[in-house]
Write a protein that holds these residues in place. Structure first.
Motif, mmCIF file in Angstrom:
data_model
loop_
_atom_site.group_PDB
_atom_site.id
_atom_site.type_symbol
_atom_site.label_atom_id
_atom_site.label_comp_id
_atom_site.label_asym_id
_atom_site.label_seq_id
_atom_site.Cartn_x
_atom_site.Cartn_y
_atom_site.Cartn_z
ATOM 1 N N GLN A 44 0.832 -1.207 0.000
ATOM 2 C CA GLN A 44 0.000 0.000 0.000
ATOM 3 C C GLN A 44 0.868 1.259 0.000
ATOM 4 O OE1 GLN A 44 -2.925 1.268 -0.431
ATOM 5 N NE2 GLN A 44 -2.437 3.295 0.385
ATOM 6 N N ALA B 84 2.298 1.668 -3.434
ATOM 7 C CA ALA B 84 1.257 2.044 -4.405
ATOM 8 C C ALA B 84 0.862 3.510 -4.219
ATOM 9 C CB ALA B 84 0.040 1.133 -4.252
ATOM 10 N N ALA B 85 0.784 3.954 -2.979
ATOM 11 C CA ALA B 85 0.437 5.360 -2.719
ATOM 12 C C ALA B 85 1.545 6.275 -3.227
ATOM 13 C CB ALA B 85 0.202 5.581 -1.227
ATOM 14 N N ARG C 64 1.231 6.478 -6.935
ATOM 15 C CA ARG C 64 0.094 7.324 -7.313
ATOM 16 C C ARG C 64 0.427 8.811 -7.171
ATOM 17 N NH1 ARG C 64 -4.221 5.355 -8.869
ATOM 18 N NH2 ARG C 64 -4.378 3.392 -7.731
ATOM 19 N N ARG C 65 1.118 9.154 -6.099
ATOM 20 C CA ARG C 65 1.523 10.560 -5.921
ATOM 21 C C ARG C 65 2.512 10.975 -7.010
ATOM 22 N NH1 ARG C 65 1.928 9.071 -0.528
ATOM 23 N NH2 ARG C 65 4.205 8.929 -0.633
ATOM 24 N N ASP D 174 -5.034 1.918 -2.524
ATOM 25 C CA ASP D 174 -4.333 2.300 -3.758
ATOM 26 C C ASP D 174 -4.012 1.123 -4.664
ATOM 27 O OD1 ASP D 174 -4.018 5.219 -3.811
ATOM 28 O OD2 ASP D 174 -3.194 4.869 -1.827
ATOM 29 N N ASP E 281 -5.472 -1.641 -7.246
ATOM 30 C CA ASP E 281 -6.666 -1.856 -8.088
ATOM 31 C C ASP E 281 -6.665 -3.209 -8.771
ATOM 32 O OD1 ASP E 281 -7.433 0.956 -7.733
ATOM 33 O OD2 ASP E 281 -5.723 1.363 -9.035
#
Ligand code: PGA
Length: 251
Positions: free
Chosen positions: A184, A187-188, A191-192, A226, A228
């Motif tokens: 996580q 993944a975060a 994403r950022r 985050d 999918d």
């Protein structure tokens, strides 16, 4: 709202006949309105059989590899136009086995990703650190370098077609997955990074976790905010096991 995507990377497994049998079994398990995108990555030689069995079902298929050039003197290679003829929707790019066993560089991976986008094929870009890099506190730095290199020439209006698979190298094929909190966190971070680089268009990018995903641990990853979806190797070789993982992605 991002539609979850769960993919089966068969690697160098299954003949055409075995692929056909798998697809017949698998499509019988999947309801027509199943709310998760499913993609199967057979070896090249089984693409025709997979296509014949899956066409019209809503289940998609893709290629594990491609050469960035359209044609030329590249003995043993296969191009995106050739694969498009087999109806592929996705291409795996930057898998750690291609990077580490076959010596693919960030630059070559970027060329493949570009060729896929130009052919209308969605790349699944794999990124992930080795164990020594994680232990040295360099996991983010490595993933950031891989993202920056592979996505260098990508425009914001193209990024939504790309799927990122976070696959820590030490978790692939080992039976030892990442801890969900570490997956996580990465993944975060991804994403950022995507949002900084591409702005609002990055919100459409789906991020998968990969590395020793099994039916009994899939839920722990697929419920993370985050993450999918999943890119599944070993546990995707059996249709029941792969479908059990796919069901864990239903929101
Ligand atoms: P694994 O492989 O599920 O067998 O660990 C994952 C991958 O290589 O994509």
């Amino acid at each position: 709202m991002r539609v979850p995507i769960v993919a089966a990377n068969w690697k160098m497994h299954k003949t055409g006949a075995e692929a056909r049998e798998y697809c017949r079994g698998f499509r019988a398990l999947v309801p027509g309105d199943f709310p998760v995108e499913l993609v199967i990555f057979p070896p090249f030689t089984a693409l025709g059989a997979v296509r014949e069995e899956l066409e019209g079902t809503g289940i998609k298929w893709g290629a594990q590899n491609a050469h960035p050039e359209r044609e030329g003197a590249f003995t043993g290679e296969v191009s995106l136009p050739m694969l498009r003829e087999h109806g592929i929707s996705y291409l795996i790019v930057g898998h750690s086995e291609r990077r580490n066993i076959f010596g693919e560089t960030d630059d070559f991976i970027a060329r493949k990703l570009r060729a896929a986008l130009d052919a209308g094929v969605s790349p699944i870009l794999c990124v992930g650190e080795k164990l020594a890099e994680r232990r040295a506190g360099r996991a983010r730095e490595v993933v950031e370098r891989q993202l920056a290199a592979a996505l260098e020439g990508v425009r914001a209006d193209e990024v939504g077609a790309i799927v990122i698979a976070y696959e820590p190298v030490w978790a692939i094929g080992t039976g030892v997955p990442a801890r969900p909190e570490d997956a996580q966190e990465m993944a975060a971070f991804i994403r950022r990074w995507l949002a900084d680089r591409f702005g609002g268009d990055a919100a459409a990018v789906r991020i998968q976790y990969g590395g020793s995903v099994k039916p009994d641990n899939a839920g722990a990853f697929l419920k993370l905010p985050d993450i999918d979806g999943a890119l599944v190797g070993g546990a995707s070789l059996d249709p029941d096991s792969f479908f059990a993982i796919a069901k864990a992605a239903v929101r």
